[in-house]
Design an enzyme around this catalytic site. Structure first.
Site, PDB file in Angstrom:
ATOM      1  N   LYS A 163      21.891 -16.213 -48.165  1.00 28.19           N
ATOM      2  CA  LYS A 163      22.074 -17.675 -48.261  1.00 28.19           C
ATOM      3  C   LYS A 163      22.606 -17.996 -49.652  1.00 28.19           C
ATOM      4  CE  LYS A 163      21.545 -22.161 -47.722  1.00 28.19           C
ATOM      5  NZ  LYS A 163      22.437 -22.933 -46.827  1.00 28.19           N
ATOM      6  N   LEU A 216      21.288 -26.829 -49.229  1.00 27.46           N
ATOM      7  CA  LEU A 216      21.187 -25.616 -50.065  1.00 27.46           C
ATOM      8  C   LEU A 216      19.742 -25.192 -50.358  1.00 27.46           C
ATOM      9  CD1 LEU A 216      23.900 -25.623 -52.885  1.00 27.46           C
ATOM     10  CD2 LEU A 216      23.022 -23.655 -51.653  1.00 27.46           C
ATOM     11  N   ASN A 232      30.699 -19.806 -53.391  1.00 29.34           N
ATOM     12  CA  ASN A 232      30.847 -20.862 -52.402  1.00 29.34           C
ATOM     13  C   ASN A 232      31.473 -22.103 -53.040  1.00 29.34           C
ATOM     14  OD1 ASN A 232      30.584 -22.734 -50.398  1.00 29.34           O
ATOM     15  ND2 ASN A 232      28.459 -22.227 -49.904  1.00 29.34           N
ATOM     16  N   CYS A 271      30.286 -26.179 -50.268  1.00 34.11           N
ATOM     17  CA  CYS A 271      29.085 -26.766 -49.662  1.00 34.11           C
ATOM     18  C   CYS A 271      29.309 -28.270 -49.526  1.00 34.11           C
ATOM     19  CB  CYS A 271      27.839 -26.509 -50.500  1.00 34.11           C
ATOM     20  SG  CYS A 271      26.386 -27.253 -49.722  1.00 34.11           S
ATOM     21  N   GLY A 304      33.752 -18.879 -38.037  1.00 38.10           N
ATOM     22  CA  GLY A 304      33.862 -20.185 -37.381  1.00 38.10           C
ATOM     23  C   GLY A 304      33.955 -20.023 -35.882  1.00 38.10           C
ATOM     24  N   GLY A 305      32.828 -20.214 -35.204  1.00 39.33           N
ATOM     25  CA  GLY A 305      32.847 -20.255 -33.740  1.00 39.33           C
ATOM     26  C   GLY A 305      32.980 -18.927 -33.038  1.00 39.33           C
TER      27      GLY A 305
HETATM   28  C1  LIG Z   1      25.675 -23.763 -49.391  1.00 43.78           C
HETATM   29  C2  LIG Z   1      25.422 -24.888 -48.717  1.00 43.78           C
HETATM   30  C3  LIG Z   1      25.961 -25.137 -47.387  1.00 43.78           C
HETATM   31  C4  LIG Z   1      25.199 -25.792 -46.446  1.00 43.78           C
HETATM   32  C5  LIG Z   1      23.848 -26.344 -46.724  1.00 43.78           C
HETATM   33  O1  LIG Z   1      22.992 -25.640 -47.305  1.00 43.78           O
HETATM   34  O2  LIG Z   1      23.676 -27.537 -46.356  1.00 43.78           O
HETATM   35  N1  LIG Z   1      25.702 -26.045 -45.212  1.00 43.78           N
HETATM   36  C6  LIG Z   1      26.976 -25.666 -44.878  1.00 43.78           C
HETATM   37  O3  LIG Z   1      27.448 -25.905 -43.743  1.00 43.78           O
HETATM   38  N2  LIG Z   1      27.736 -24.996 -45.778  1.00 43.78           N
HETATM   39  C7  LIG Z   1      27.297 -24.705 -47.025  1.00 43.78           C
HETATM   40  O4  LIG Z   1      28.050 -24.093 -47.805  1.00 43.78           O
END
Ligand SMILES: C=Cc1c(C(=O)O)[nH]c(=O)[nH]c1=O
Length: 308
Positions: free
Chosen positions: A44, A72, A124, A127, A246-247
């Site tokens: 994560k 996050l 990343n 987000c 993605g999907g």
């Molecule tokens: C790192 C946070 C992310 C999150 C999140 O932790 O809300 N959700 C996403 O769809 N993509 C992200 O990159």
């Protein structure tokens, strides 16, 4: 069919791994991934300090995927640094996802992981769910500033997790920036940010954070993921590592990403819904699908989408 591949020089036993996000926050969850058929362990996204994340409800399953604004939640980067040895002991590459709130935070975390035994660092830039924080990937100047600070902090390959783009000029602008820095791989795509799902019975959104605005995931976004992988493969050439996401929930979905030019793929929503058996199932389906077409290895079909 031989599904072995590599990303940025890191060998992978197969084409599929988990995506940063679902079921990869705690040591227990990462252990489950390590003991599954997934070709790597992806964490994560981590932040400087541990985080609880956004208020609930923040995740909702949908008929064709999900919407979420997790915010996050994670144990903080030091916890993942401490986990690296035990994750590496499971015998597959470890991919650390990093999502700092500033270039300085990202610099500190990337530097720390450069000195660890992790294999790939996925920074990343996309987000969509932190109230008040724009996605770096949608700000080309911020992206350039970040890459100038993050790419020369050690010899472990740096990759960036990109938001989906929807305009050819954006693919071109982003590719031009990426070419200026030693970015070794890109992961396309993150969820489609700031979508809204309404429940007409309750007359309210289905998730709480940001007035119901959240990242859209799953089947809905496969055409967007495919387009982004294909565009960046064409713009960045064959040497760039490209991970598609993605999907993907079947072998033929994974094959579509191969045709678009992905070196490997990540599974998020399907892993969230089905659990770790998805990796072995999708891998077997991909192998059978390719065998039926007479392909023996990934390179026989990679990037070979035909013109109509
Ligand atoms: C790192 C946070 C992310 C999150 C999140 O932790 O809300 N959700 C996403 O769809 N993509 C992200 O990159």
């Amino acid at each position: 069919v031989n599904l072995q591949t590599s990303v940025a020089g890191v060998a992978l036993s197969s084409y599929l791994m988990n995506a940063s996000g679902p079921k990869c926050t705690t040591a227990e969850e990462l252990n489950i991934i390590g003991h599954s058929q997934a070709a790597a362990i992806v964490t994560k996204s981590c932040t400087f300090e541990a985080r609880q994340g956004n208020p609930e409800p923040r995740y909702r399953d949908l008929p064709l995927g999900s919407i979420q604004s997790m915010g996050l939640p994670n144990l903080g980067y030091q916890a993942y640094l401490d986990m690296v040895p035990s994750l590496k002991a499971m015998g597959k590459p470890v991919v650390i996802s990093i999502s700092g709130f500033s270039i300085a935070e990202n610099r500190t975390m990337v530097t720390a992981f450069q000195q660890s035994d992790a294999d790939l660092l996925e920074v990343n830039f996309s987000c969509p769910n932190i109230p008040g924080k724009p996605q770096i990937a949608y700000d080309f100047e911020q992206t350039e500033a970040a890459l100038s600070q993050l790419c020369q902090l050690g010899d472990k390959p740096i990759g960036i997790k990109l938001a989906p783009y929807f305009d050819m000029s954006h693919f071109e602008s982003m590719a031009a920036i990426i070419k200026r820095y030693p970015v070794k791989f890109i992961t396309c795509v993150n969820s489609i940010g700031n979508t809204l799902v309404i429940d007409p019975e309750t007359e309210s959104p289905v998730i709480k954070p940001k007035g119901g605005y959240g990242g859209l995931c799953g089947d809905y976004i496969k055409p967007i993921g495919l387009a982004n992988v294909r565009a960046f493969r064409q713009l960045l050439g064959d040497d760039m590592g490209i991970i598609g996401v993605g999907g993907i929930k079947t072998g033929s979905d994974a094959f579509e990403y191969l045709l678009a030019g992905a070196d490997a793929v990540q599974i998020a929503t399907c892993f969230e819904k089905e659990g770790p058996s998805c990796f072995q199932r999708i891998e077997q389906e991909l192998s059978d699908f390719m065998a039926k077409k007479g392909y023996q290895q990934l390179s026989d079909a990679k990037g070979k989408l035909k013109a109509l």
